[in-house]
Design a protein around this motif. Structure first.
Motif, mmCIF file in Angstrom:
data_model
loop_
_atom_site.group_PDB
_atom_site.id
_atom_site.type_symbol
_atom_site.label_atom_id
_atom_site.label_comp_id
_atom_site.label_asym_id
_atom_site.label_seq_id
_atom_site.Cartn_x
_atom_site.Cartn_y
_atom_site.Cartn_z
ATOM 1 N N ARG A 60 -27.190 13.886 81.076
ATOM 2 C CA ARG A 60 -26.671 14.372 79.787
ATOM 3 C C ARG A 60 -26.405 13.241 78.798
ATOM 4 O O ARG A 60 -26.594 13.397 77.589
ATOM 5 C CB ARG A 60 -25.393 15.175 80.042
ATOM 6 N N SER A 61 -25.962 12.084 79.307
ATOM 7 C CA SER A 61 -25.619 10.976 78.401
ATOM 8 C C SER A 61 -26.856 10.413 77.695
ATOM 9 O O SER A 61 -26.720 9.645 76.746
ATOM 10 C CB SER A 61 -24.914 9.859 79.175
ATOM 11 N N ARG A 115 -30.078 12.477 72.777
ATOM 12 C CA ARG A 115 -29.739 11.868 71.484
ATOM 13 C C ARG A 115 -28.691 12.701 70.754
ATOM 14 O O ARG A 115 -27.807 12.186 70.119
ATOM 15 C CB ARG A 115 -30.992 11.712 70.620
ATOM 16 N N ARG A 116 -28.822 14.034 70.887
ATOM 17 C CA ARG A 116 -27.791 14.883 70.301
ATOM 18 C C ARG A 116 -26.763 15.173 71.396
ATOM 19 O O ARG A 116 -27.054 15.898 72.359
ATOM 20 C CB ARG A 116 -28.401 16.188 69.801
ATOM 21 N N ARG A 117 -25.563 14.597 71.255
ATOM 22 C CA ARG A 117 -24.560 14.645 72.315
ATOM 23 C C ARG A 117 -24.190 16.091 72.677
ATOM 24 O O ARG A 117 -23.941 16.917 71.814
ATOM 25 C CB ARG A 117 -23.307 13.887 71.854
ATOM 26 N N ALA A 118 -24.180 16.393 73.971
ATOM 27 C CA ALA A 118 -23.785 17.727 74.447
ATOM 28 C C ALA A 118 -22.452 17.596 75.168
ATOM 29 O O ALA A 118 -22.200 16.594 75.828
ATOM 30 C CB ALA A 118 -24.849 18.268 75.391
ATOM 31 N N PRO A 119 -21.575 18.610 75.025
ATOM 32 C CA PRO A 119 -20.274 18.523 75.695
ATOM 33 C C PRO A 119 -20.418 18.578 77.213
ATOM 34 O O PRO A 119 -21.420 19.068 77.726
ATOM 35 C CB PRO A 119 -19.522 19.755 75.175
ATOM 36 N N GLN A 132 -20.425 13.204 80.972
ATOM 37 C CA GLN A 132 -21.542 12.402 80.445
ATOM 38 C C GLN A 132 -22.240 11.656 81.587
ATOM 39 O O GLN A 132 -22.083 10.444 81.769
ATOM 40 C CB GLN A 132 -21.038 11.454 79.350
ATOM 41 N N GLY A 138 -27.235 21.199 76.943
ATOM 42 C CA GLY A 138 -26.808 20.073 77.782
ATOM 43 C C GLY A 138 -27.137 20.254 79.250
ATOM 44 O O GLY A 138 -26.521 19.616 80.099
#
Ligand SMILES: Nc1nc2c(c(=O)[nH]1)N[C@H]1C(S)=C(S)[C@@H](COP(=O)(O)O)O[C@H]1N2
Ligand SMILES: [Mo]
Length: 389
Positions: free
Chosen positions: A86-87, A90-94, A97, A332
């Protein structure tokens, strides 16, 4: 320093397998990643029993002795957390991480779920099987206390490889991996494999619990537009284990080594690109290629020119190919795109990798797995013979 899991969060424990030092087909238990939503529950093993209820003709409880007297089965399988990688989005997901290490491969032993369900007599209207864990807690968008619980489609629950597992790599389960009993659903993302089993209920409907309606869902494009689905089987994916990001290598032959997996399917090929995905070369698959299990692979890379290179690997399973980019519909979860790796070749250094010798590799894999666990592992027969899986 002895190798350890890489801790991402301490309480509850969420930690990764130290993938960059991987040398074995089997991941030793103490290095095997942990994904806990709540604290590890305190379970009184002396007073333990498992309830089977719901749409069955004869609901009952199984004592430990009764359950473990049933014929057991062993399956080798890779487990990946649906949030692994997940980390790297590029578009951060909750969510947690994760880096690349929320994955491991082990030998799982237990009693097929099928045996206990058939013993109770599944009634005609049954659709799903609910598995509930002993662990309890709340989430920020669900302040009421809840137990970790998941519904599994009846068909997968009845597959002879779907286990009520009590041993991992020949050892009693560690507390953090679900002691004394967990569900094990081979080929599916880890979330399906409910730890610390408390209760099984056969349902005539779809379970709409938190961990499959609020979390662990993806969107899928259909003719009627995007539809929400629960994550299920693991996608086709590979990971470069060595060299690591930013490595400085020499001229000559460098070994690119990694793992590849395809959930319930068999990895049929792995390809490696050294030019960021413009051209692809076949990697050599090492050892077994079977459903559920990851396969190790290597690519011997000949380089005559110093400079910067972008390494990429991709896994293939029949007509399925690992994608180059993340799919925004997956959010994510199921992060399985090929992640490029930047390395540099220096003209002043020399590399001389040779094709891996299978005997040496097998010896190394067994020695490493034994060193890191308490009991000897007999992976050689499985690895060399390709039987029994
Ligand atoms: N009871 C219970 N089961 C659970 C979880 C949990 O938090 N509680 N986490 C799930 C998730 S998301 C994953 S990826 C796997 C991880 O298994 P492991 O910790 O043994 O590696 O357990 C699954 N089973
Ligand atoms: Mo997970």
């Amino acid at each position: 320093m002895p190798e350890q899991r890489k801790v991402i969060t301490q309480a509850p424990e969420n930690s990764e397998t130290p993938l960059e030092s991987l040398r074995s087909w089997v991941t030793p238990n103490r290095l095997f990643f942990v994904r806990n939503h709540f604290d590890v529950p305190a379970i009184d093993a002396a007073d333990w029993s498992l309830a089977i209820e719901g749409c069955v003709a004869r609901p009952r409880r199984w004592s430990w002795e009764e359950l473990t007297a049933l014929p057991e089965r062993t399956v080798f399988a890779t487990v990946e957390c649906a949030g692994n990688g997940r980390s790297f989005l590029r578009r951060r997901a909750p969510g947690v991480q994760w880096g690349a290490g929320a994955i491991g491969h082990a030998e799982w032993t237990g009693v097929p779920v099928r045996a206990v369900l058939e013993h109770s007599g599944i009634e005609p209207g049954a659709r799903e099987v609910l598995f509930e864990g002993w662990d309890r807690g709340s989430e920020s968008d669900h302040p009421e206390l809840m137990n970790f619980a998941r519904g599994l489609p009846l068909e997968k629950a009845l597959h002879p490889d779907t286990l009520l597992a009590y041993r991992m790599n020949g050892e009693v389960l560690e507390p953090s991996h679900g002691f004394p009993l967990r569900l094990f659903v081979p080929g599916w993302y880890g979330v399906a494999s409910v730890k610390w089993l408390k209760r099984i209920e056969v349902l005539d409907r779809t379970f709409r619990g938190y961990f499959q309606t609020k979390k662990y869902t993806i969107e899928r494009a259909t003719d009627q537009g995007p539809q929400t689905r629960v994550v299920g089987p693991m996608a086709v994916k590979s990971e470069i284990v060595r060299p690591q990001e930013g490595a400085v290598l020499g001229l000559g032959t460098n070994r690119v080594f990694g793992v590849a997996w395809a959930g319930e399917e068999v990895v049929t090929a792995v390809e490696v690109s050294t030019d960021g995905g413009d051209s692809w070369n076949p990697a050599q698959l090492l050892g077994l290629q079977t459903p559920y299990s990851w396969t190790l692979w290597e690519y011997l890379w000949e380089t005559a020119d110093p400079g910067s290179y972008t390494l990429v690997s991709r896994s293939l399973a029949g007509s399925k190919v690992q994608p180059a980019e993340p799919d925004p519909l997956l959010g994510g979860y199921m992060i399985h795109f090929s992640r490029p790796r930047q390395v540099r070749i220096e003209g002043t250094r020399h590399a001389r990798a040779e094709l891996a010798d299978l005997d040496t590799l097998l010896y190394d894999m067994n020695a490493y797995a034994e060193l890191n666990s308490r009991l000897p592992l007999d992976v050689e027969m499985e690895f060399a013979g390709g039987e029994g899986i």
